[in-house]
Scaffold this motif. Structure first.
Motif, mmCIF file in Angstrom:
data_model
loop_
_atom_site.group_PDB
_atom_site.id
_atom_site.type_symbol
_atom_site.label_atom_id
_atom_site.label_comp_id
_atom_site.label_asym_id
_atom_site.label_seq_id
_atom_site.Cartn_x
_atom_site.Cartn_y
_atom_site.Cartn_z
ATOM 1 N N SER A 333 0.828 -1.207 0.000
ATOM 2 C CA SER A 333 0.000 0.000 0.000
ATOM 3 C C SER A 333 0.862 1.258 0.000
ATOM 4 O O SER A 333 1.940 1.294 0.592
ATOM 5 C CB SER A 333 -0.926 0.015 1.223
ATOM 6 N N ASN A 334 0.373 2.275 -0.694
ATOM 7 C CA ASN A 334 0.939 3.623 -0.674
ATOM 8 C C ASN A 334 2.357 3.695 -1.239
ATOM 9 O O ASN A 334 3.317 3.991 -0.529
ATOM 10 C CB ASN A 334 0.915 4.198 0.752
ATOM 11 N N ILE A 335 2.482 3.441 -2.525
ATOM 12 C CA ILE A 335 3.758 3.680 -3.226
ATOM 13 C C ILE A 335 3.682 5.099 -3.775
ATOM 14 O O ILE A 335 3.037 5.356 -4.791
ATOM 15 C CB ILE A 335 3.968 2.651 -4.353
ATOM 16 N N ASN A 336 4.336 6.027 -3.075
ATOM 17 C CA ASN A 336 4.151 7.453 -3.360
ATOM 18 C C ASN A 336 5.457 8.200 -3.141
ATOM 19 O O ASN A 336 6.053 8.117 -2.073
ATOM 20 C CB ASN A 336 3.063 8.002 -2.430
ATOM 21 N N ASN A 337 5.919 8.929 -4.162
ATOM 22 C CA ASN A 337 7.149 9.709 -4.018
ATOM 23 C C ASN A 337 6.888 11.218 -3.999
ATOM 24 O O ASN A 337 7.751 12.020 -4.337
ATOM 25 C CB ASN A 337 8.153 9.365 -5.118
ATOM 26 N N ASN A 338 5.672 11.591 -3.590
ATOM 27 C CA ASN A 338 5.311 13.002 -3.465
ATOM 28 C C ASN A 338 5.796 13.510 -2.109
ATOM 29 O O ASN A 338 5.259 13.147 -1.056
ATOM 30 C CB ASN A 338 3.793 13.165 -3.583
ATOM 31 N N SER A 339 6.807 14.358 -2.110
ATOM 32 C CA SER A 339 7.455 14.787 -0.865
ATOM 33 C C SER A 339 6.570 15.674 -0.005
ATOM 34 O O SER A 339 6.825 15.827 1.190
ATOM 35 C CB SER A 339 8.762 15.522 -1.183
ATOM 36 N N VAL A 340 5.518 16.288 -0.571
ATOM 37 C CA VAL A 340 4.666 17.176 0.214
ATOM 38 C C VAL A 340 3.471 16.447 0.826
ATOM 39 O O VAL A 340 2.716 17.027 1.604
ATOM 40 C CB VAL A 340 4.156 18.356 -0.647
ATOM 41 N N ARG A 341 3.325 15.188 0.508
ATOM 42 C CA ARG A 341 2.199 14.446 1.065
ATOM 43 C C ARG A 341 2.490 14.048 2.504
ATOM 44 O O ARG A 341 3.623 13.686 2.852
ATOM 45 C CB ARG A 341 1.938 13.199 0.205
ATOM 46 N N GLU A 342 1.474 14.085 3.363
ATOM 47 C CA GLU A 342 1.684 13.822 4.789
ATOM 48 C C GLU A 342 2.049 12.364 5.048
ATOM 49 O O GLU A 342 2.992 12.066 5.775
ATOM 50 C CB GLU A 342 0.423 14.187 5.575
ATOM 51 N N ASN A 343 1.318 11.426 4.476
ATOM 52 C CA ASN A 343 1.562 10.012 4.728
ATOM 53 C C ASN A 343 2.319 9.403 3.555
ATOM 54 O O ASN A 343 1.752 9.169 2.501
ATOM 55 C CB ASN A 343 0.240 9.268 4.938
ATOM 56 N N ASN A 344 3.621 9.161 3.751
ATOM 57 C CA ASN A 344 4.427 8.557 2.690
ATOM 58 C C ASN A 344 4.938 7.168 3.077
ATOM 59 O O ASN A 344 5.861 6.660 2.462
ATOM 60 C CB ASN A 344 5.624 9.464 2.369
ATOM 61 N N VAL A 345 4.375 6.583 4.107
ATOM 62 C CA VAL A 345 4.843 5.281 4.575
ATOM 63 C C VAL A 345 4.286 4.179 3.674
ATOM 64 O O VAL A 345 3.071 4.058 3.488
ATOM 65 C CB VAL A 345 4.431 5.029 6.042
ATOM 66 N N THR A 346 5.179 3.397 3.112
ATOM 67 C CA THR A 346 4.805 2.256 2.266
ATOM 68 C C THR A 346 4.842 0.990 3.107
ATOM 69 O O THR A 346 5.823 0.739 3.828
ATOM 70 C CB THR A 346 5.774 2.127 1.083
ATOM 71 N N THR A 347 3.802 0.192 3.011
ATOM 72 C CA THR A 347 3.720 -1.044 3.787
ATOM 73 C C THR A 347 3.518 -2.225 2.840
ATOM 74 O O THR A 347 2.629 -2.194 1.981
ATOM 75 C CB THR A 347 2.553 -0.998 4.785
ATOM 76 N N ALA A 348 4.354 -3.251 3.018
ATOM 77 C CA ALA A 348 4.228 -4.479 2.218
ATOM 78 C C ALA A 348 4.035 -5.661 3.164
ATOM 79 O O ALA A 348 4.835 -5.866 4.092
ATOM 80 C CB ALA A 348 5.470 -4.683 1.370
#
Length: 494
Positions: A333-348
């Motif tokens: 979940s949550n593969i995101n490289n947007n540095s301004v986004r609050e939740n950037n934690v990726t969980t596998a």
């Protein structure tokens, strides 16, 4: 025929004659213009009344590419938009049974043209519907490898050319539908990729029978690569990407709600006996995703009913060491490289059977935008017997381990440099055998190895900590993970 009827008839004939003369002259002018554009065709027909143009058996050469079509139809050209706004508006553009052949040249081969000092206004082009039917491709890419497609068909609605800014996607559209049948291309001397069918419609993409396959045998592939690397085989019955959004502001942006990989077989084979391991940095996944040249935001990735096999051939005369992960399922979940986004934690979260029979569960967490590449990986492994333990160690290190791991729990935290963690083991009857090349037991070394195994740990439960395990940054994340497990086993046994 009375006088009034005759006048009407004469008027109609005059209008038709003028129309035909104008149509003839426009056809001639268009024909002359198309010749200057090096566009070849057998017949050209124009209907001025409806703004329609039809070309048959059309062909054009662009650099080293040859484009051809049985028919090109342009319908609903607006004279009003052209005369008033100096823009081109078309209702429908359609090609039937097209082919693209030849070679894509490298940029350096392209002939330079003088730049016009007077800046031209950007072309304003709008087309309501574009329909390309049955496009066949057989070309050579600029890397000199082939690319073939049996059939491409696509429809674009509300197409609008946007050349006002330097964008990677220089057009806008409201809807895009694409069908691709039998795609195949080679991307290196030893690998090619192909799939049987791709469908893209309503922001959803499905891919059938995706394959990445070797072109060289395991014995010969290593002589066709410049550095030590794995030979890859990937087979996936189905790939589905849902709710795709593509945009471009400051950067190209790709978002998707869900990606599904179903029934994947993924095999990596490494021949480590010929070339030296490359002294080249391998980034952790978080850094690789963070430094993509575009923004990515994928909510969920799901892998179902899959299998991973890793094989490593490191000692001549031995068989390759092998690691199997069967019945693999994963949720990321949550593969995101947007540095301004609050939740950037990726969980596998990964579940599989290690070597067919040993249940393995992993939870892996990292933050793509964390510059230290912090991560945490934890999980459990049950019911590992000596045969499974030795399947990789014996061929690669001439080390055989006897015994049984009832339970193993691990929890490691680290970054791009080091890691720390803990390992809990419950095992029985551990014994280490160091073998020589003909597989006979080296009694003295084996005796010394077992001498240093803690008597209390040959059977029972052991809890150990690992500290300051250094990462070899020329190797992958999974090598780093294995070093943590290996360190924990050493601390448990010796």
């Amino acid at each position: 025929m009375n006088k009034k009827t005759f006048k009407i008839f004469l008027l109609v004939v005059s209008i038709l004659s003028i129309y035909k003369i104008v149509e003839y002259r426009v056809t001639k002018k268009l024909d002359a213009y198309l010749i200057t554009q090096e566009l070849n065709y057998d017949t050209l027909s124009i209907n001025l009344l409806f703004g329609n143009i039809t070309l048959e058996n059309v062909s054009k050469k662009k650099d080293s590419l040859q484009l051809s079509a049985e028919k090109l139809e342009i319908k609903g050209v607006s004279y009003y938009q052209y005369l008033k706004n100096n823009s081109i508006y078309i209702q429908d553009l359609k090609t039937i049974n097209s082919t693209i052949t030849g070679k894509i040249l490298k940029k350096g081969h392209k002939k330079e043209t003088r730049k016009d000092s007077s800046k031209k206004a950007p072309l304003d082009l709008k087309i309501d519907n574009i329909d390309f039917e049955n496009v066949e491709i057989d070309i050579q890419k600029n890397d000199n490898f082939p690319l073939t497609v049996k059939n491409i068909s696509f429809v674009i609605n509300d197409f609008e050319l946007d050349t006002s800014q330097n964008k990677s996607i220089p057009f806008l559209y409201s809807n895009l539908e694409v069908s691709v049948i039998d795609f195949e291309t080679q991307y290196s001397k030893v690998q090619k990729v192909k799939f049987s069918k791709l469908i893209f419609e309503k922001d959803n993409l499905s891919l059938d029978s995706l394959e990445i396959v070797p072109l060289k045998s395991r014995e010969k592939y290593i002589y066709h690569v410049s550095e030590e690397k794995e030979l890859m085989t990937l087979l996936s019955e189905k790939v589905v990407i849902s709710d795709i959004k593509i945009s471009e502001k400051e950067k190209f942006n790709f978002t998707a709600n869900h990606i599904l990989f179903e029934e994947v077989f993924f095999n990596l084979y490494l021949d480590g006996t010929v070339l030296e391991h490359p002294d080249k940095r391998k980034d952790l996944y978080s850094k690789s995703l963070r430094e993509l040249p575009f923004n990515i935001d994928i909510k969920n990735v799901e892998i179902k009913k899959s299998k991973i096999v890793y094989e490593e051939y490191t000692i001549e005369g031995n068989k390759p060491g092998i690691l199997n992960f069967d019945n693999l399922n994963a949720q990321i979940s949550n593969i995101n490289n947007n540095s301004v986004r609050e939740n950037n934690v990726t969980t596998a979260k990964i579940q599989s059977n290690f070597m067919k029979y040993s249940p393995l569960d992993i939870e892996w967490i990292f933050d793509i935008n964390n510059k230290n590449d912090n991560f945490r990986i934890k999980g459990s492994l049950f019911d590992v017997n000596s045969k499974n333990m030795s399947s990789f160690l014996l061929p690669t290190m001439n080390v055989k381990m006897d015994g049984y791991i009832d339970k193993m729990y691990f929890d490691f935290e680290g970054n791009d440099y080091t890691s720390n963690g803990k390992l809990n083991l419950d095992f029985k009857n551990f014994n280490i055998k160091v073998l020589d090349k003909d597989k006979s037991k080296k009694k003295v070394l084996s005796w010394l190895a077992n001498l240093f195994i803690k008597d209390s740990s040959k059977n029972g439960i052991v809890k150990v900590a690992t500290e300051n395990v250094e990462r070899d940054r020329t190797k992958s994340f999974w090598n780093f993970f294995w070093k943590n497990v290996e360190k924990g086993l050493q601390n448990s046994l010796i």
